[in-house]
Scaffold this active site. Structure first.
Site, PDB file in Angstrom:
ATOM      1  N   CYS A  82       0.822  -1.223   0.000  1.00  0.00           N
ATOM      2  CA  CYS A  82       0.000   0.000   0.000  1.00  0.00           C
ATOM      3  C   CYS A  82       0.846   1.259   0.000  1.00  0.00           C
ATOM      4  O   CYS A  82       0.347   2.333  -0.278  1.00  0.00           O
ATOM      5  CB  CYS A  82      -0.950   0.010   1.186  1.00  0.00           C
ATOM      6  SG  CYS A  82      -0.139   0.279   2.771  1.00  0.00           S
ATOM      7  N   LEU A 291      12.861  13.824  -3.109  1.00  0.00           N
ATOM      8  CA  LEU A 291      13.588  12.552  -3.140  1.00  0.00           C
ATOM      9  C   LEU A 291      12.725  11.535  -2.423  1.00  0.00           C
ATOM     10  O   LEU A 291      12.182  11.815  -1.359  1.00  0.00           O
ATOM     11  CB  LEU A 291      14.907  12.664  -2.385  1.00  0.00           C
ATOM     12  CG  LEU A 291      15.997  13.560  -2.942  1.00  0.00           C
ATOM     13  CD1 LEU A 291      17.274  13.360  -2.148  1.00  0.00           C
ATOM     14  CD2 LEU A 291      16.268  13.235  -4.402  1.00  0.00           C
ATOM     15  N   GLU A 833     -23.320  -3.953  11.842  1.00  0.00           N
ATOM     16  CA  GLU A 833     -24.693  -4.385  12.124  1.00  0.00           C
ATOM     17  C   GLU A 833     -25.704  -3.388  11.563  1.00  0.00           C
ATOM     18  O   GLU A 833     -26.746  -3.780  11.052  1.00  0.00           O
ATOM     19  CB  GLU A 833     -24.884  -4.552  13.640  1.00  0.00           C
ATOM     20  CG  GLU A 833     -26.252  -5.100  14.000  1.00  0.00           C
ATOM     21  CD  GLU A 833     -26.374  -5.483  15.451  1.00  0.00           C
ATOM     22  OE1 GLU A 833     -25.338  -5.720  16.111  1.00  0.00           O
ATOM     23  OE2 GLU A 833     -27.521  -5.553  15.945  1.00  0.00           O
ATOM     24  N   ARG A 911     -28.685  -3.389  27.814  1.00  0.00           N
ATOM     25  CA  ARG A 911     -27.795  -4.510  28.159  1.00  0.00           C
ATOM     26  C   ARG A 911     -26.808  -4.086  29.255  1.00  0.00           C
ATOM     27  O   ARG A 911     -26.489  -4.869  30.147  1.00  0.00           O
ATOM     28  CB  ARG A 911     -27.049  -5.009  26.915  1.00  0.00           C
ATOM     29  CG  ARG A 911     -26.244  -6.270  27.164  1.00  0.00           C
ATOM     30  CD  ARG A 911     -25.824  -6.938  25.874  1.00  0.00           C
ATOM     31  NE  ARG A 911     -26.891  -7.728  25.290  1.00  0.00           N
ATOM     32  CZ  ARG A 911     -27.119  -9.022  25.532  1.00  0.00           C
ATOM     33  NH1 ARG A 911     -26.333  -9.676  26.361  1.00  0.00           N
ATOM     34  NH2 ARG A 911     -28.113  -9.656  24.974  1.00  0.00           N
ATOM     35  N   THR A1041     -32.112  -8.447  23.356  1.00  0.00           N
ATOM     36  CA  THR A1041     -33.056  -7.918  24.348  1.00  0.00           C
ATOM     37  C   THR A1041     -34.305  -7.367  23.658  1.00  0.00           C
ATOM     38  O   THR A1041     -35.339  -7.212  24.291  1.00  0.00           O
ATOM     39  CB  THR A1041     -32.388  -6.845  25.236  1.00  0.00           C
ATOM     40  OG1 THR A1041     -31.687  -5.934  24.393  1.00  0.00           O
ATOM     41  CG2 THR A1041     -31.422  -7.465  26.220  1.00  0.00           C
ATOM     42  N   GLU A1289     -19.472 -13.014  22.339  1.00  0.00           N
ATOM     43  CA  GLU A1289     -19.288 -11.828  23.173  1.00  0.00           C
ATOM     44  C   GLU A1289     -18.867 -12.115  24.617  1.00  0.00           C
ATOM     45  O   GLU A1289     -18.079 -11.355  25.190  1.00  0.00           O
ATOM     46  CB  GLU A1289     -20.590 -11.021  23.193  1.00  0.00           C
ATOM     47  CG  GLU A1289     -20.966 -10.506  21.827  1.00  0.00           C
ATOM     48  CD  GLU A1289     -22.352  -9.900  21.827  1.00  0.00           C
ATOM     49  OE1 GLU A1289     -22.466  -8.691  21.693  1.00  0.00           O
ATOM     50  OE2 GLU A1289     -23.331 -10.661  21.958  1.00  0.00           O
TER      51      GLU A1289
HETATM   52  C1  LIG Z   1       3.620   2.569   9.592  1.00  0.00           C
HETATM   53  C2  LIG Z   1       4.780   3.476   9.855  1.00  0.00           C
HETATM   54  C3  LIG Z   1       5.456   3.350  11.036  1.00  0.00           C
HETATM   55  C4  LIG Z   1       6.527   4.201  11.315  1.00  0.00           C
HETATM   56  N1  LIG Z   1       7.140   4.070  12.510  1.00  0.00           N
HETATM   57  C5  LIG Z   1       8.157   4.894  12.822  1.00  0.00           C
HETATM   58  C6  LIG Z   1       8.799   4.779  14.084  1.00  0.00           C
HETATM   59  O1  LIG Z   1       8.480   3.909  14.892  1.00  0.00           O
HETATM   60  N2  LIG Z   1       9.774   5.660  14.361  1.00  0.00           N
HETATM   61  C7  LIG Z   1      10.164   6.640  13.477  1.00  0.00           C
HETATM   62  O2  LIG Z   1      11.057   7.393  13.789  1.00  0.00           O
HETATM   63  N3  LIG Z   1       9.585   6.731  12.267  1.00  0.00           N
HETATM   64  C8  LIG Z   1       8.594   5.902  11.921  1.00  0.00           C
HETATM   65  N4  LIG Z   1       7.997   6.009  10.698  1.00  0.00           N
HETATM   66  C9  LIG Z   1       8.453   7.042   9.766  1.00  0.00           C
HETATM   67  C10 LIG Z   1       9.316   6.529   8.590  1.00  0.00           C
HETATM   68  O3  LIG Z   1       9.141   5.196   8.351  1.00  0.00           O
HETATM   69  C11 LIG Z   1      10.771   6.720   8.772  1.00  0.00           C
HETATM   70  O4  LIG Z   1      11.001   8.084   9.031  1.00  0.00           O
HETATM   71  C12 LIG Z   1      11.626   6.276   7.577  1.00  0.00           C
HETATM   72  O5  LIG Z   1      12.926   6.231   7.977  1.00  0.00           O
HETATM   73  C13 LIG Z   1      11.509   7.212   6.384  1.00  0.00           C
HETATM   74  O6  LIG Z   1      12.346   6.740   5.336  1.00  0.00           O
HETATM   75  P1  LIG Z   1      11.854   6.612   3.833  1.00  0.00           P
HETATM   76  O7  LIG Z   1      12.978   6.137   3.047  1.00  0.00           O
HETATM   77  O8  LIG Z   1      10.637   5.789   3.746  1.00  0.00           O
HETATM   78  O9  LIG Z   1      11.498   8.123   3.522  1.00  0.00           O
HETATM   79  P2  LIG Z   1      10.773   8.748   2.273  1.00  0.00           P
HETATM   80  O10 LIG Z   1       9.308   8.800   2.531  1.00  0.00           O
HETATM   81  O11 LIG Z   1      11.182   8.101   1.030  1.00  0.00           O
HETATM   82  O12 LIG Z   1      11.371  10.207   2.364  1.00  0.00           O
HETATM   83  C14 LIG Z   1      11.212  10.992   3.519  1.00  0.00           C
HETATM   84  C15 LIG Z   1      11.861  12.351   3.377  1.00  0.00           C
HETATM   85  O13 LIG Z   1      13.278  12.246   3.393  1.00  0.00           O
HETATM   86  C16 LIG Z   1      13.854  12.920   2.317  1.00  0.00           C
HETATM   87  N5  LIG Z   1      15.084  12.222   1.942  1.00  0.00           N
HETATM   88  C17 LIG Z   1      15.271  10.889   1.888  1.00  0.00           C
HETATM   89  N6  LIG Z   1      16.550  10.609   1.558  1.00  0.00           N
HETATM   90  C18 LIG Z   1      17.161  11.788   1.396  1.00  0.00           C
HETATM   91  C19 LIG Z   1      18.507  12.150   1.051  1.00  0.00           C
HETATM   92  N7  LIG Z   1      19.440  11.243   0.807  1.00  0.00           N
HETATM   93  N8  LIG Z   1      18.810  13.465   0.977  1.00  0.00           N
HETATM   94  C20 LIG Z   1      17.879  14.399   1.202  1.00  0.00           C
HETATM   95  N9  LIG Z   1      16.597  14.110   1.524  1.00  0.00           N
HETATM   96  C21 LIG Z   1      16.248  12.818   1.630  1.00  0.00           C
HETATM   97  C22 LIG Z   1      12.774  12.860   1.264  1.00  0.00           C
HETATM   98  O14 LIG Z   1      12.903  13.833   0.285  1.00  0.00           O
HETATM   99  C23 LIG Z   1      11.533  13.036   2.099  1.00  0.00           C
HETATM  100  O15 LIG Z   1      11.271  14.395   2.339  1.00  0.00           O
HETATM  101  C24 LIG Z   1       6.924   5.179  10.380  1.00  0.00           C
HETATM  102  C25 LIG Z   1       6.245   5.285   9.164  1.00  0.00           C
HETATM  103  C26 LIG Z   1       5.183   4.452   8.899  1.00  0.00           C
HETATM  104  C27 LIG Z   1       4.464   4.579   7.610  1.00  0.00           C
HETATM  105  S1  FES Z   2      -2.981  -1.815   3.973  1.00  0.00           S
HETATM  106 FE1  FES Z   2      -0.886  -1.675   3.825  1.00  0.00          FE
HETATM  107  S2  FES Z   2      -0.254  -1.760   5.838  1.00  0.00           S
HETATM  108 FE2  FES Z   2      -2.387  -1.612   6.037  1.00  0.00          FE
END
Ligand SMILES: Cc1cc2nc3c(=O)[nH]c(=O)nc-3n(C[C@H](O)[C@H](O)[C@H](O)COP(=O)(O)OP(=O)(O)OC[C@H]3O[C@@H](n4cnc5c(N)ncnc54)[C@H](O)[C@@H]3O)c2cc1C
Ligand code: FES
Ligand code: FES
Length: 1357
Positions: A82, A291, A833, A911, A1041, A1289
């Site tokens: 997703c 990026l 429901e 209930r 009920t 339940e």
């Molecule tokens: C379900 C879920 C759970 C998460 N749990 C946590 C958690 O527990 N703790 C936590 O800290 N975070 C959490 N996160 C946040 C996230 O996963 C992290 O911050 C992750 O490290 C982001 O990395 P990415 O590669 O996916 O970033 P992207 O979404 O690809 O990019 C994020 C940002 O970083 C910039 N960027 C990336 N690389 C560079 C680069 N080399 N130079 C300049 N800019 C750059 C991008 O342009 C963008 O603005 C969670 C996210 C989700 C969806």
């Molecule tokens: S549908 Fe992708 S994590 Fe929930």
């Protein structure tokens, strides 16, 4: 598109990737599309599911394999489809659940084992869980238990309670299989164990909790008891050599690609540069291009924060940012390294290097344990985490305290080194980098002798949750002393950026690490980290308390390392890191009687009928149905105001948008716009005013989901605020905003009783609402047939009849023109429901207007905003009791927050009133129920239907009575507990009352008294960790009920080949109703269950069905099925003399005997008059008891359930596997209700907690470590089908044993702080509540601001 010019005018690139071994080439791919949408809508692979769209549930998990040229190997990663942009898959091989096995060919062992171990109920989470497991096995053919549990950190299941999933998958682990997995047969060094498995013992047949392998528990259980819910010997072995090979074509594709790829869509262009130089050039020319590496931040921003990024640069594959190297000072990581890579590399270094050098590494690895799930860590990169600059990033506090440096580059500026210090984050989501700069690498230094590093995090849930507050501390001592040479303290969650407590650090330098340091540090931190009372995120006192509590932990840990003797032993409990044993459990049930016919499946633990289809992704849910010719998608326009007049609705901009066909609103309703599932107090579309946020104002029809949703957001609605805005129960009391009449149950003479009582207890208590969080959100497809106003509705609903009736009303046609069909739901729990009718009626009106099929599946945030939840309740009570613990009188007023319409709220309140006594005989009672009408979405049924709320208050005041009397919690309960023949407060006589049996067996099974002593001893020895133990009984009345609903129909067709098509009015939502019905039919017809099929539930086969609810469906439909089958059997009787079933059927057919019969059943003897307080509201009661033990961290509010024992009365179980599954699933869902799940609302009635990111349901790691469930033996029930009882339940409330165990643990912490007596603890007992109830010097430092002196960020409904 001018923004893409720098990349030249070359043609669009071709996307090439593989799915399940098949090459996919797309010349016109839309970069906005996710892999999940691509799989489901373009490739028609619907196995992977959409549960949330934000990486928080794992239902969409697939395996992505890529060749890594540097490592020269293929890497297999579990990924959230997703969040994966489709363009990021170029050069990758994707494996979905359909690619590993099917019922048509062969099941993969990961599919087979979860199915046979009963780990799939509704099945909606199952493909994702299967793929997490599959990926783990591809990487580690024999994982250990720790790896197994870690693999599921990013997967949620709302049905099973996780235990059966782990139990089935445990069989793959080293711990279970021994050294060779038993593959060496007799040569296996743990042959004994595998032999045991081969003999049919289950994985859970171990003796973890003192039960012997033969099932003798020492409490009366013996030979007729089984602990086998599945046969390990039936499992096909895993053969890793049989897995599909990685497409050779892709071995060179990634990494060595020399050309730039450019994918151009309607609104977004995606560039995959060939070189790093090109990235820098692009960033200079287009500094605002984004990026994207893992897309785990950007994906969420685009989907939920409506941010648009027209140009994406994807540099993740480039070697310049994908490396690690050891330097003199530490390890340098490329910015594009994933968090999994970071973790693995550091873990290796920790193994290889001296301990003192790797203290920072250890803190990072420990933090990564609690960082998201595997799927996110596999894609999210270091640079992404840092540069998102989230104030709650888990890594930034660590990097700041460590003083890490990073190298950044730009085309014109070249490269420079930036230090991560207090100037690095100049503001919210801002960093020290310029827009043109790209992060290249991060230096993670070694620590030195005399340098200590720790990091802490507290979240709502331990696994896969963002922090409430996190912190990282580093201290360096002057050589050979305890004098601080340097110290750094960084915090997340305390400001709009990660912050360093700079002043505190400056003050502490030069001080000694001794007892004088702590007060100084705490007082400085208070000044350094202020939070105003209205701060976003709320929890002000908790967050502030955490800062000093974390520092206290660090202080003690370092002190312990410096000189162990200085830390008093009870204080050492503050230092230990969280460690959880692998879960164990035993499930016990009574075997079928000897001599029961082999083909008679009743009472046997047979597998859920759809399990094999669910584990292979073949099971079809509403949105899995193929698109119908001409189909349109419906996007909803929702109210943003809680109470307002609609001044105007302007869809003109939306109508101009791509793909849009039509706008629909109240004016388009051909029949009646007035609707409602119980009384007509709702509108299909809000016409003149809105009464809650999330109410449906209009809808847009478009060709795709993306177009429809985008256009819906462009519809402009103007409002004029109306007063009053009633949001909370307190508001409703103030404005006397109640639904009338106000029901009351009254018995005895309260005044006299209170006079007689030795003591009187008065109090007020609250229990919050609960989001259903069924994994499959509400979905419907409506197909107009163009003839006589006929319409067919496919809907994920527990209530096909109401769906039909309300759609017909809205359409202005008789009900006989509308058919509702329902195959299966991905969970319901009461949430489907009635509230699904809101969606299906809107859809029907839209389909009528456009005269084409219309589809909708709510996004998770829409579902959470629109469809209501369990009712929040407030109780005000007065209890009169004798000093020996006998309760004489209860005067209780219950207030529920019903929302803006009545829906089922009256039934829910009734209930709750009926269950206000739990299992206690109270001679004088007045229970009054106020159903509050508020400007919030209408609340509705949820497993337990008000029962858990009523029961909860009873257990709370009963606990306090024990404290007031100074007698034990057990004793006060036993003194007041029902006995056979007692009358309830609504004057129903209890016969066959099993409560005392459940209670006593549970106390015995749990070894309560010994463990009470152990808990007390533990608490005496530990100041900062406390344990608690509690036993809770329950009684739950079975029947609707609303008496008229206690009726059921079934239809039995026997075809001339002897096969049977069974239909009944109940719906399948994972609870195994169809499986049980087939078992019943099989017994009556005396044929194997394989001859019987249930296809769906539909209003044109069984009319006027009641909703599948109130736990009563097996009882009701079981009897209807039995009656229908008996009719058939009677007709076949003349032919039974000789031959087989097939012969009888054929003979009857040729004799022109009808082979189709209906069955109809109404529960006899139900009638209750609340005015007179007489009659029988329930057919019978289910009983149960549970004992839970927990451990809490008094400094953070964290808790762990160490052990739970449940004894549940389900009569003679129709299917012990299903019933135990229901007990465990309900229990874990109840744990969510009582400890974790918290709706967060703004004072204006806007729901903040709209997805798994902010609303936490229990995960794999939240279940009891030891979880033992027994079904009460020898307790047949003469009031229901084949002596069984309902089960859906009743067990849910037993999870309150965890709540009361937490309360018990808090009592001990408070006693240590000199606080005795009763105290108020509302439900849920979240980390915040636990921490703040454990009052101590740290909580005292941050008193709450005066209520009314500020506007809170969030309120309790
Ligand atoms: C379900 C879920 C759970 C998460 N749990 C946590 C958690 O527990 N703790 C936590 O800290 N975070 C959490 N996160 C946040 C996230 O996963 C992290 O911050 C992750 O490290 C982001 O990395 P990415 O590669 O996916 O970033 P992207 O979404 O690809 O990019 C994020 C940002 O970083 C910039 N960027 C990336 N690389 C560079 C680069 N080399 N130079 C300049 N800019 C750059 C991008 O342009 C963008 O603005 C969670 C996210 C989700 C969806
Ligand atoms: S549908 Fe992708 S994590 Fe929930
Ligand atoms: S079986 Fe897991 S969500 Fe239903």
């Amino acid at each position: 598109m001018p923004e893409t010019e720098p990349c030249g005018n070359e043609r669009k690139s071709e996307l090439v990737f593989f799915v399940n071994g098949r090459r996919v080439v797309d010349q016109d791919v839309d970069p906005e599309m996710t892999l999940l949408t691509y799989l489901r809508s373009k490739l028609r692979l619907t196995g992977a599911k959409l549960g949330c769209g934000e990486g928080g549930c794992g239902a969409c998990t697939v395996m992505v394999s890529r060749y890594n040229p540097t490592q020269r190997k293929v890497l297999h990663l579990a990924v959230n489809a997703c969040l994966a942009p489709i363009c990021s898959l170029h050069g990758a091989a994707v494996t979905t659940v359909e690619g590993i096995g099917s019922t048509r060919t062969r099941l993969h062992p990961v599919q087979e084992r979860i199915a046979k171990a009963h780990g799939s109920q509704c099945g909606f989470c199952t493909p994702g869980i299967v793929m997490s497991m599959y990926t783990l096995l591809r990487n580690h053919p024999m994982p250990d238990m720790e790896q197994l549990e870690a693999a599921f950190q990013g997967n949620l299941c709302r049905c099973t309670g996780y235990r059966p999933i782990l139990e089935g998958y445990k069989t793959f682990t080293k711990e279970f299989q021994g050294c060779c997995g038993g593959m060496a047969g007799n040569g296996c060094c743990r042959n004994g164990k595998t032999e045991q498995a081969a003999n049919g013992h289950t994985a859970n047949g171990q003796t973890a909790n003192g039960h012997t392998a033969n099932g003798d528990t020492g409490n009366g259980w013996n030979e007729d008891v089984s602990k086998e819910l599945f046969q390990v010997s039936e499992f096909r072995p895993l053969d890793p050599t049989q897995e599909p090979i990685f497409p050779p074509e892709l071995m060179k594709a990634d990494g060595s690609e020399q050309t730039t790829l450019k994918f151009v869509g309607e609104r977004v262009t995606w560039i995959k540069p060939a070189t790093f130089k090109e990235v820098l050039e692009l960033k200079t020319k287009l500094p605002h291009a984004k990026l994207v590496v893992g897309n785990s931040e950007i994906g969420v921003e685009v989907k939920f924060k409506n941010l648009d990024y027209p140009l994406i640069i994807a540099p993740g594959h480039l070697p310049e940012i994908n490396f690690h190297k050891y330097t003199e000072h530490g390890i340098t990581f490329g910015a594009g390294c994933t968090l999994t890579y970071l973790n693995d590399t550091l873990a290796e270094a920790i193994n290889d290097l001296p301990e003192h050098q790797t203290r920072l590494f250890a803190a990072i690895v420990e933090m990564l344990r609690w960082f998201a799930g595997h799927q996110i860590r596999n894609v999210g990169c270091i640079g992404g985490n840092i540069l998102t600059a989230s104030p709650i990033s888990d890594l930034n506090p660590i990097f700041l305290s460590a003083g890490c440096t990073m190298t950044v580059m730009s085309h014109q500026g070249g490269s420079r080194v930036v230090k991560m210090d207090h100037t690095f984050f100049p503001g919210y989501r801002k960093t020290a980098l310029t827009p043109e700069e790209v992060m290249v690498s991060l230096d993670v230094p070694f620590t030195k002798e005399g340098e200590y590093f720790m990091a802490y995090k507290q979240a709502k849930r331990r696994d896969d949750d963002i922090a409430i507050v996190n912190a990282a501390f580093r201290v360096q001592f002057e050589e050979g002393t305890n004098v601080i040479q340097d110290i750094a303290l960084s915090f997340g969650g305390m400001a709009p950026t990660t912050v360093m407590a700079h002043n505190t650090a400056n003050k502490l330098i030069g001080l000694k690490w001794d007892n004088d340091l702590l007060p100084e540090a705490c007082s400085c931190l208070e000044d350094d980290l202020p939070l105003p009372p209205s701060v976003p995120g709320g929890m002000v006192e908790f967050r502030r308390t955490l800062t000093t509590s974390f520092f206290f932990k660090f202080y003690l840990t370092v002190q312990q390392r410096l000189n162990l003797k200085d830390v008093p032993p009870p204080y050492r409990s503050a230092c230990s890191l969280y460690h959880r044993e692998p879960p164990h459990g035993t499930q016990m049930y009574q075997e079928v009687p000897e001599g029961q016919a082999r083909e008679d499946a009743v009472g046997r633990p047979i597998m859920h009928l759809s399990a094999l289809k669910q584990v292979t992704g073949e099971a079809v849910y509403t949105d899995d149905m193929p698109r119908i010719q001409g189909e349109l998608y419906l996007g909803l326009v929702l109210s943003k105001k809680a109470h307002a007049k609609i001044v105007s609705i302007d869809p003109s901009e939306a109508l101009k948008m791509a793909g849009v066909e039509m706008f629909v609103s109240a004016e388009d309703v051909p029949g009646s716009n007035i609707t409602g599932p119980s009384i007509m107090d709702e509108e299909v579309f809000a016409s003149e005013k809105v009464t809650c946020v999330g109410q449906i104002v209009g809808a847009v029809l478009a060709d795709t989901q993306a177009h429809a949703q985008r256009a819906a957001k462009a519809v402009v609605v103007q409002y004029e605020d109306l007063e009053p805005k009633i949001i909370t129960i307190e508001d409703a009391i103030l404005y006397q905003s109640f639904f009338h009449p106000i029901n009351k149950i009254e018995k005895g003479n309260l005044e006299e009783a209170f006079e007689k009582a030795d003591q009187i207890l008065e109090g007020e208590l609250r229990i919050g609402g609960q989001e259903h969080f069924y994994l499959e959100t509400c979905a419907a497809i409506v197909v107009p047939h163009g003839e006589d106003g006929e319409m067919e509705i496919f809907c994920s609903t527990q209530n096909p009849t109401k769906t039909q009736m309300l759609a017909a009303k809205a359409l202005g046609v008789p009900a006989n023109r509308v058919v509702c069909r329902m195959k299966r739901m991905g969970g319901g729990f009461g949430g489907k429901e009635t509230r699904t009718c809101v969606i299906s009626s809107v859809c029907a009106v839209a389909a009528h207007k456009v005269r084409r099929p219309v589809r909708i599946m709510l996004d998770r945030d829409e579902d959470m905003v629109i469809t209501g939840t369990r009712h929040p309740f407030l109780a005000k009570y007065k209890v009169g009791f004798m000093s020996d613990g006998r309760v004489l009188a209860l005067d209780i007023s219950l207030y529920s927050n019903a929302g803006n319409s009545l829906d089922l709220s009256r039934g829910v309140m009734d209930r709750a009133l009926f269950h206000s006594d739990n299992v206690y005989t109270i001679p004088n009672v007045r229970a009054v129920g106020y159903v509050c009408k508020t400007n919030t979405p209408s609340n509705t049924a949820f497993r337990g239907f008000g029962g858990p709320q009523g029961l909860f208050f009873a257990e709370c005041w009963m606990s306090d009575v024990a404290v007031k009397c100074g007698i034990s919690q057990l004793k006060v309960r036993e003194i007041n507990m029902h006995r056979e023949g007692d009358l309830t407060h609504y004057n129903m006589k209890l016969d066959r009352c099993q409560i005392r049996r459940c209670w006593e067996e549970c106390l015995k099974q749990s070894d309560f008294h010994t463990r009470r002593r152990q808990v007390d001893r533990f608490n005496g020895e530990n100041r900062w960790k406390k344990r608690g133990l509690a036993a809770v009984p329950t009684k739950f009345g079975i029947s609707f009920t609303a008496t008229f609903l206690n009726q059921a129909g079934a239809l039995v067709h026997v075809y001339t080949d002897g096969s049977v098509l069974l239909t009944h009015g109940g719906t399948e939502m994972g609870q195994g109703l169809h499986t049980k019905m087939v078992q019943v039919a099989g017994r009556v017809l005396k044929i194997p269950t394989s001859r019987i099929h249930i296809s769906e539930t539909s209003t044109n086969t069984v009319p006027n069905s009641s909703p599948t609810a109130a736990s009563a469906s097996s009882d009701l439909y079981g009897m209807a099925v039995k009656i229908g089958c008996e009719t058939i059997l009677q007709r076949l009787e003349p032919y039974m003399g000789k031959g087989s079933w097939d012969d009888w059927v054929r003979a009857a057919y040729f004799d022109r005997v009808g082979l189709s019969a209906t069955g109809f059943y109404r529960t006899p003897g139900l009638e209750y008059d609340m005015q007179k307080n007489e009659g029988r509201p329930f057919n019978y009661f289910c009983y149960g008891a549970a004992v839970s033990e927990v451990e809490i961290d008094c400094l953070t509010g964290d808790h762990t359930v160490l052990r739970t024992d449940v004894v549940m009365d389900v009569g003679d179980s129709l299917n012990p596997a299903i019933d135990i599954g229901q007990v465990e699933g309900a229990f874990v869902q109840g744990c969510g209700l009582f400890t974790m799940e918290e709706q967060v609302y703004s004072p204006d009635g806007v729901l903040y907690s709209r997805g798994p990111g902010m609303y936490k349901i229990p995960g794999f790691a939240d279940i009891p470590i030891h979880f033992n469930v027994s079904l009460l033996r020898g307790a047949p029930n003469d009031k229901a089908i084949f002596s069984s009882k309902a089960v859906g339940e009743p067990p849910l409330f037993l999870a309150s044993s965890v709540f009361f165990a937490i309360k018990d643990a808090i009592c001990s912490a408070r006693a240590d702080a000199g606080l005795k007596g009763t105290f108020r603890l509302d439900s849920p007992a979240t980390a915040e509540c636990i921490r703040m109830a454990c009052e101590d010097q740290f909580t005292a430092q941050f008193p709450a601001a005066e209520p009314g002196s500020f506007r809170p960020w969030a309120i309790k409904l």
